[in-house]
Design a protein around this motif. Sequence first.
Motif, PDB file in Angstrom:
ATOM      1  N   ALA A 132      17.626  21.641 -49.194  1.00 44.97           N
ATOM      2  CA  ALA A 132      17.160  21.888 -47.836  1.00 44.97           C
ATOM      3  C   ALA A 132      16.395  23.205 -47.735  1.00 44.97           C
ATOM      4  O   ALA A 132      15.362  23.282 -47.060  1.00 44.97           O
ATOM      5  N   GLU A 133      16.882  24.250 -48.393  1.00 44.85           N
ATOM      6  CA  GLU A 133      16.214  25.547 -48.336  1.00 44.85           C
ATOM      7  C   GLU A 133      14.841  25.485 -49.001  1.00 44.85           C
ATOM      8  O   GLU A 133      13.878  26.091 -48.532  1.00 44.85           O
ATOM      9  N   GLN A 134      14.739  24.775 -50.082  1.00 43.82           N
ATOM     10  CA  GLN A 134      13.480  24.677 -50.813  1.00 43.82           C
ATOM     11  C   GLN A 134      12.467  23.760 -50.120  1.00 43.82           C
ATOM     12  O   GLN A 134      11.268  23.943 -50.270  1.00 43.82           O
ATOM     13  N   GLN A 135      12.971  22.782 -49.365  1.00 42.79           N
ATOM     14  CA  GLN A 135      12.086  21.817 -48.712  1.00 42.79           C
ATOM     15  C   GLN A 135      11.139  22.489 -47.720  1.00 42.79           C
ATOM     16  O   GLN A 135       9.952  22.153 -47.665  1.00 42.79           O
ATOM     17  N   THR A 136      11.639  23.423 -46.957  1.00 42.58           N
ATOM     18  CA  THR A 136      10.804  24.071 -45.943  1.00 42.58           C
ATOM     19  C   THR A 136       9.610  24.764 -46.586  1.00 42.58           C
ATOM     20  O   THR A 136       8.467  24.571 -46.166  1.00 42.58           O
ATOM     21  N   ALA A 137       9.877  25.558 -47.598  1.00 37.54           N
ATOM     22  CA  ALA A 137       8.792  26.270 -48.277  1.00 37.54           C
ATOM     23  C   ALA A 137       7.845  25.286 -48.958  1.00 37.54           C
ATOM     24  O   ALA A 137       6.620  25.459 -48.914  1.00 37.54           O
ATOM     25  N   CYS A 138       8.392  24.261 -49.560  1.00 37.94           N
ATOM     26  CA  CYS A 138       7.579  23.260 -50.251  1.00 37.94           C
ATOM     27  C   CYS A 138       6.663  22.529 -49.262  1.00 37.94           C
ATOM     28  O   CYS A 138       5.471  22.349 -49.517  1.00 37.94           O
ATOM     29  N   LYS A 139       7.216  22.129 -48.123  1.00 33.76           N
ATOM     30  CA  LYS A 139       6.423  21.418 -47.118  1.00 33.76           C
ATOM     31  C   LYS A 139       5.368  22.333 -46.513  1.00 33.76           C
ATOM     32  O   LYS A 139       4.244  21.892 -46.246  1.00 33.76           O
ATOM     33  N   ASP A 140       5.709  23.602 -46.300  1.00 34.92           N
ATOM     34  CA  ASP A 140       4.723  24.552 -45.793  1.00 34.92           C
ATOM     35  C   ASP A 140       3.561  24.696 -46.771  1.00 34.92           C
ATOM     36  O   ASP A 140       2.394  24.747 -46.369  1.00 34.92           O
ATOM     37  N   GLU A 141       3.883  24.748 -48.050  1.00 39.84           N
ATOM     38  CA  GLU A 141       2.843  24.857 -49.086  1.00 39.84           C
ATOM     39  C   GLU A 141       1.977  23.588 -49.114  1.00 39.84           C
ATOM     40  O   GLU A 141       0.754  23.665 -49.215  1.00 39.84           O
ATOM     41  N   ALA A 142       2.628  22.434 -48.995  1.00 37.73           N
ATOM     42  CA  ALA A 142       1.897  21.165 -48.982  1.00 37.73           C
ATOM     43  C   ALA A 142       0.987  21.082 -47.753  1.00 37.73           C
ATOM     44  O   ALA A 142      -0.162  20.644 -47.852  1.00 37.73           O
TER      45      ALA A 142
ATOM     46  N   ALA B 288     -13.007  12.573 -49.570  1.00 39.13           N
ATOM     47  CA  ALA B 288     -12.253  13.809 -49.745  1.00 39.13           C
ATOM     48  C   ALA B 288     -11.073  13.875 -48.778  1.00 39.13           C
ATOM     49  O   ALA B 288      -9.972  14.300 -49.159  1.00 39.13           O
ATOM     50  N   LEU B 289     -11.289  13.447 -47.537  1.00 32.67           N
ATOM     51  CA  LEU B 289     -10.191  13.445 -46.569  1.00 32.67           C
ATOM     52  C   LEU B 289      -9.095  12.459 -46.966  1.00 32.67           C
ATOM     53  O   LEU B 289      -7.907  12.764 -46.854  1.00 32.67           O
ATOM     54  N   ALA B 290      -9.491  11.291 -47.428  1.00 29.44           N
ATOM     55  CA  ALA B 290      -8.508  10.293 -47.858  1.00 29.44           C
ATOM     56  C   ALA B 290      -7.713  10.808 -49.053  1.00 29.44           C
ATOM     57  O   ALA B 290      -6.488  10.629 -49.128  1.00 29.44           O
ATOM     58  N   ARG B 291      -8.397  11.474 -49.983  1.00 30.96           N
ATOM     59  CA  ARG B 291      -7.717  12.037 -51.149  1.00 30.96           C
ATOM     60  C   ARG B 291      -6.728  13.119 -50.701  1.00 30.96           C
ATOM     61  O   ARG B 291      -5.592  13.165 -51.171  1.00 30.96           O
ATOM     62  N   ALA B 292      -7.156  13.979 -49.778  1.00 34.53           N
ATOM     63  CA  ALA B 292      -6.285  15.045 -49.281  1.00 34.53           C
ATOM     64  C   ALA B 292      -5.048  14.473 -48.592  1.00 34.53           C
ATOM     65  O   ALA B 292      -3.930  14.974 -48.792  1.00 34.53           O
ATOM     66  N   GLU B 293      -5.236  13.426 -47.810  1.00 40.15           N
ATOM     67  CA  GLU B 293      -4.096  12.793 -47.136  1.00 40.15           C
ATOM     68  C   GLU B 293      -3.121  12.201 -48.149  1.00 40.15           C
ATOM     69  O   GLU B 293      -1.906  12.353 -48.012  1.00 40.15           O
ATOM     70  N   GLY B 294      -3.657  11.535 -49.156  1.00 45.90           N
ATOM     71  CA  GLY B 294      -2.804  10.942 -50.180  1.00 45.90           C
ATOM     72  C   GLY B 294      -2.037  11.992 -50.969  1.00 45.90           C
ATOM     73  O   GLY B 294      -0.836  11.831 -51.230  1.00 45.90           O
ATOM     74  N   GLU B 295      -2.719  13.059 -51.341  1.00 42.29           N
ATOM     75  CA  GLU B 295      -2.058  14.135 -52.074  1.00 42.29           C
ATOM     76  C   GLU B 295      -0.992  14.805 -51.212  1.00 42.29           C
ATOM     77  O   GLU B 295       0.075  15.166 -51.702  1.00 42.29           O
ATOM     78  N   HIS B 296      -1.275  14.942 -49.917  1.00 41.65           N
ATOM     79  CA  HIS B 296      -0.301  15.553 -49.003  1.00 41.65           C
ATOM     80  C   HIS B 296       0.952  14.688 -48.899  1.00 41.65           C
ATOM     81  O   HIS B 296       2.076  15.197 -48.970  1.00 41.65           O
ATOM     82  N   LYS B 297       0.763  13.392 -48.752  1.00 43.11           N
ATOM     83  CA  LYS B 297       1.919  12.491 -48.663  1.00 43.11           C
ATOM     84  C   LYS B 297       2.756  12.547 -49.935  1.00 43.11           C
ATOM     85  O   LYS B 297       3.988  12.578 -49.886  1.00 43.11           O
ATOM     86  N   GLY B 298       2.085  12.575 -51.083  1.00 37.81           N
ATOM     87  CA  GLY B 298       2.811  12.662 -52.351  1.00 37.81           C
ATOM     88  C   GLY B 298       3.564  13.977 -52.476  1.00 37.81           C
ATOM     89  O   GLY B 298       4.715  14.004 -52.940  1.00 37.81           O
ATOM     90  N   ALA B 299       2.936  15.077 -52.056  1.00 36.72           N
ATOM     91  CA  ALA B 299       3.589  16.382 -52.122  1.00 36.72           C
ATOM     92  C   ALA B 299       4.810  16.427 -51.207  1.00 36.72           C
ATOM     93  O   ALA B 299       5.864  16.955 -51.592  1.00 36.72           O
TER      94      ALA B 299
END
Length: 99
Positions: free
Chosen positions: A72-82, A52-63
């Motif tokens: 640039a404005e959208q990246q901050t919110a997107c990364k915070d959500e990820a 589960a941790l490995a899956r979460a890390e992989g999904e986070h990297k992809g996000a």
Amino acid sequence: MNRVLTMLIAGAFAASLGACNKAEDPAEVQADVAEAQADMSQDMIEGQEETALARAEGEHKGAIEQCEALTAEQQTACKDEADAAYEAAKSAADLPGPS
């Protein structure tokens, strides 16, 4: 002398082989089985957590990679959500499963 020594060694060897075929006490066997099953359960839980941790890390990297395609404005919110999704997945991975 060699003959006596050989006979003693053969007798000791035969006695040790005979001891291998003796049944253990049923209570001792049950305790050994219970311990082995507990070890197996713990190993399975740890394996599921690691997966589960490995899956979460992989999904986070992809996000995060997908976020980098945004402005640039959208990246901050997107990364915070990820990051929030990643932290939630890590917390869920550490929860004990149903008994």
